[in-house]
Design an enzyme around this catalytic site. Structure first.
Site, short mmCIF file in Angstrom:
data_model
loop_
_atom_site.label_atom_id
_atom_site.label_comp_id
_atom_site.label_asym_id
_atom_site.label_seq_id
_atom_site.Cartn_x
_atom_site.Cartn_y
_atom_site.Cartn_z
N ASP A 1 -0.50 -0.40 6.00
CA ASP A 1 -0.70 0.27 7.34
C ASP A 1 -1.65 -0.19 8.25
OD1 ASP A 1 -2.39 1.76 6.30
OD2 ASP A 1 -1.51 3.72 6.61
N ASP B 1 -7.46 -1.62 5.16
CA ASP B 1 -7.08 -2.47 4.41
C ASP B 1 -7.00 -3.73 4.81
OD1 ASP B 1 -4.63 -2.11 5.74
OD2 ASP B 1 -3.50 -1.43 4.29
N ASP C 1 0.84 -1.23 -0.06
CA ASP C 1 -0.06 -0.08 -0.06
C ASP C 1 0.95 1.09 0.06
OD1 ASP C 1 -2.27 1.45 0.24
OD2 ASP C 1 -2.39 1.31 2.20
#
Lengths: 654, 72
Positions: free
Chosen positions: A526, A530, A337
């Protein structure tokens, strides 16, 4: 502890006695001391005493387990092997042949016990590495109750209770500092050597240690939801998710013992019937039984994984199971990401276009973004820095931006899609960074360019991964131009641009579908927004998640410290572990098979069998313990940095 | 229902493997995992038969490794 020491004393005593009797026997031949047909009884008696001293527990367990119907019990097989050896020696003695073989029976049991002892010792030692981590469990909390301060169990403290944390004490529960300032040692959680400064309104995490001064903290989570409880739970249960190689060994062990026993039976009976030389073949069969226990394998493989999980956690890397260690070793596609992972995620406004209308643009954007927790929105609000006018209704347009309405104004704030959607003419800016366009009542006002800082370690880590022939993919919501220039700058092998948060799962699905059978995909994020991707990837790595429960739950690997280099350490631990596991599998099985073949051919006697078996067990275990060696470079560097910083600080002052 | 139990005095890794296999074969046990290093057992058992099954689990463990205790 006591049990092990006692056992060791017993082994040493038996060993000394055995060596003494053995040496005397070799020099003066104990069987010839009293020349008579019963001369063999003297050495037999001496060896039998040692045999019982060293092996009474094995014999007892063997009989007990036999009664319970455990025919293939290791103790029982050892008993058969050694008693068989005694029987053969007695047979020799009775028939007036050379008196020998008593020593062998004794030695087999003696060295078997040495192996058992070492195995227990090593197991305890490696458990200690996890136990050390368990020391982060807080024992009490100082709860403020009116004017009193009471020491209570952390589990009874409720949310919004006020607690005091004195210097030297562990932070018992997650909370927010409401009074005082101090520095906090987070090493137990993150592996980070530098203490962190905290002041009022800062979050403190349970499991850290308060270093310098007293702080007053308002509790935000009950104990069972706190970081420390989550971590302990995770580490304690990590050994449950077994790796493929562990299951392979268990399966192997299941067939190994019965096979060896059956072979031993065949070896004892068939050639004996054919040749009539029973003694030789029964002896060879007994040598078989000496190596019938698969213990070295059964212990060294899980131990390698266990030690690895402990090692990783000492470096602030929590791995939720041995299977993920195995996956991490194989992982050759790393998907990152962008925001908060490759970059710091602290956005700063680098440009406002046109500059002449800066304040107005920022004001309008701040109205629209005031409620959002998105880092870009927060950057805008903090750049505006004044009281934001209220009374607007905010509507979120997913993946595009926000619309703010009141009686006479409509403010649009978002990316180009938002303005296109509402047919507002604007001048697109082609710059590196994220562009937020602002329009009011259908007219374009201006744009804000926001840029995120690349983490200092990003380029090095990506470079390192590339050298390991790992492909690196970035997922970002940025447009094509921004994404491609960023990818080139940091050295990514590919990227997926213009992804909305919900597109990430699909993008990962696509990558998963496209990858080969032996490829393993690892997603690194992080932990913000997600969770679904973390779950979907073969290995989900969440980083810098201290305090983020959803991420800790969804991820397979958690990097407690917000540093990408943890990924390399994790990979290194995984690599080393798997190498050691493979070595142990090949080495242990190889040596055992070799001993079996040599014993069947009559080349290996019982001595060699027991030495080989115990030796390979000890070597395999030592090899397993090696997993935790050789990762201390970073910690030393960390300490060095602290020292350097101190030196620089003092220089500045003088 | 998945439950975790601590095991006391589980001293033999091969027994742990045998226990895991034997418990896994019991009816109404969906899955079982015994960790020698962790001295723990995780079993997934159908809810309604839990108590009955646990008695059987204890029996199986006692048969394979009498020294080992399941801390219920």
């Amino acid at each position: 502890m006591k049990k092990l020491t006692k056992q060791m004393i017993r082994i040493v005593v038996a060993l000394v006695l055995f060596v003494a009797v053995f040496a005397i026997d070799k020099v003066i031949n104990l069987g010839a001391v009293w020349p008579s047909p019963y001369g063999w009884l003297f050495p037999f008696g001496l060896y039998l005493v040692i045999y019982l001293l060293i092996g009474y527990d094995v014999l007892w367990k063997a009989i007990r387990n036999l009664v319970r119907g455990q025919l293939l019990d290791e103790n029982f097989l050892m008993m058969v092997a050694t008693m068989g050896a005694f029987a053969l020696a007695i047979y020799r003695g009775v028939n007036g042949q050379i008196i020998e073989g008593f020593d062998e029976a004794c030695a087999v049991l003696l060295f078997y016990q040495v192996g058992e002892w070492f195995q227990k010792y090593a197991t305890r030692r490696s458990r200690r590495s996890i136990a050390q981590l368990m020391a982060i469990r807080p024992d009490y909390a100082n709860r403020v109750n009116g004017d009193n301060i009471e020491q209570v169990d952390p589990t009874v403290v409720k949310v919004d209770d006020i607690i005091l944390i004195n210097p030297g004490e562990k932070v018992p529960l997650d909370g927010v500092v409401i009074k005082g300032a101090s520095s906090i040692d987070t090493k137990a959680l993150t592996g980070e050597a530098l203490p962190r400064a905290v002041a009022v309104n800062d979050i403190v995490i349970s499991g850290c240690v308060n270093l310098t001064s007293q702080i007053t903290v308002k509790v935000t989570k009950i104990f069972y939801d706190s970081t420390v409880a989550k971590i302990l739970d995770l580490v304690e249960n990590a050994a449950m998710k077994k790796a493929k190689s562990e299951n392979f060994i268990t399966k192997f062990a299941r067939y190994y013992t019965p096979t060896v026993v059956v072979l031993a039976l065949i070896l004892a009976v068939v050639p004996g019937v054919v040749t009539g030389d029973w003694a030789t073949w029964v002896y060879r069969a007994l040598s078989f039984l000496v190596v019938s226990c698969p213990c070295a394998l059964v212990i060294s493989i899980p131990m390698s994984f266990f030690v690895a999980l402990g090692t990783a956690s000492r470096h602030g890397i929590l791995i939720k199971g041995s299977n993920y260690l195995e996956q991490l070793y194989k992982a050759n596609v790393f998907v990152f990401d962008k925001t908060g992972t490759l970059t710091k995620g602290n956005f700063a406004i680098t440009r406002v276009e046109p500059v002449s209308r800066r304040t107005e643009i920022l004001r309008l954007a701040a109205i629209a973004e005031r409620d959002s927790r998105h880092p870009i929105a927060m950057a805008i609000v903090s750049a505006y820095g004044q009281r934001i006018p209220a009374g607007y209704t905010l509507t979120n347009v997913a993946g595009a931006g926000v619309i703010a309405r009141n009686a006479d104004t409509i403010i649009y704030c978002g990316n180009e899609k938002l303005l296109q959607q509402y047919h507002i003419a604007f001048t697109p800016l082609n710059v590196v960074g994220t562009v937020s366009y602002v329009a009011q009542n259908g007219t374009y006002v201006g744009a804000i360019v926001i840029q995120d800082e690349i983490k200092p370690e990003t380029i090095g880590v990506l470079n390192d991964l590339r050298q390991q022939a790992i492909s690196t993919v970035m997922m970002t919501g940025d447009n094509e131009n921004v994404a491609s220039s960023f990818a080139e700058q940091v050295g990514l092998s590919s990227y997926r641009a213009s992804l909305l948060p919900q597109d990430k799962v699909d993008a990962v699905e696509e990558l998963l579908a496209a990858k080969g059978k032996n490829d393993v995909l690892c997603f690194v994020g992080d932990g913000i927004n997600d969770a679904p991707v973390l779950m979907r990837a073969d290995v989900g790595v969440a980083m810098g998640v201290v305090g983020s429960d959803a991420a800790i739950e969804a991820a397979d690997v958690v990097l407690m410290h917000d540093d990408l280099r943890g990924l390399l350490t994790a990979k290194k631990v995984a690599h080393k572990t798997m190498m050691i596991v493979k070595e142990n599998i090949v080495f242990s099985i190889g040596v055992k098979l070799l001993i079996l073949v040599l014993a069947a051919l009559g080349i290996a006697n019982m001595w060699l069998a027991v030495f080989g078996d115990v030796g390979v067990a000890i070597l395999a275990i030592l090899n397993a313990l090696r997993v935790n060696l050789g990762y201390y470079k970073r910690r030393k560097e960390g300490l060095l940095n602290v020292r350097l910083a101190n030196i620089l600080n003092t220089n500045e002052k003088t | 229902m998945t439950k975790v139990f601590k095991l006391k005095d589980l001293d033999c890794p091969n027994c742990a493997a045998k226990m895991e296999q034997a418990i896994g074969k019991l009816p109404a046990v969906n899955s079982a995992s015994v960790s020698f290093m962790g001295q723990k057992m995780v079993i997934d058992v159908n809810d309604e038969q839990f108590d009955v099954v646990m008695q059987k689990v204890v029996k199986v463990c006692r048969k394979i490794e009498p020294d080992c205790q399941i801390l219920l």
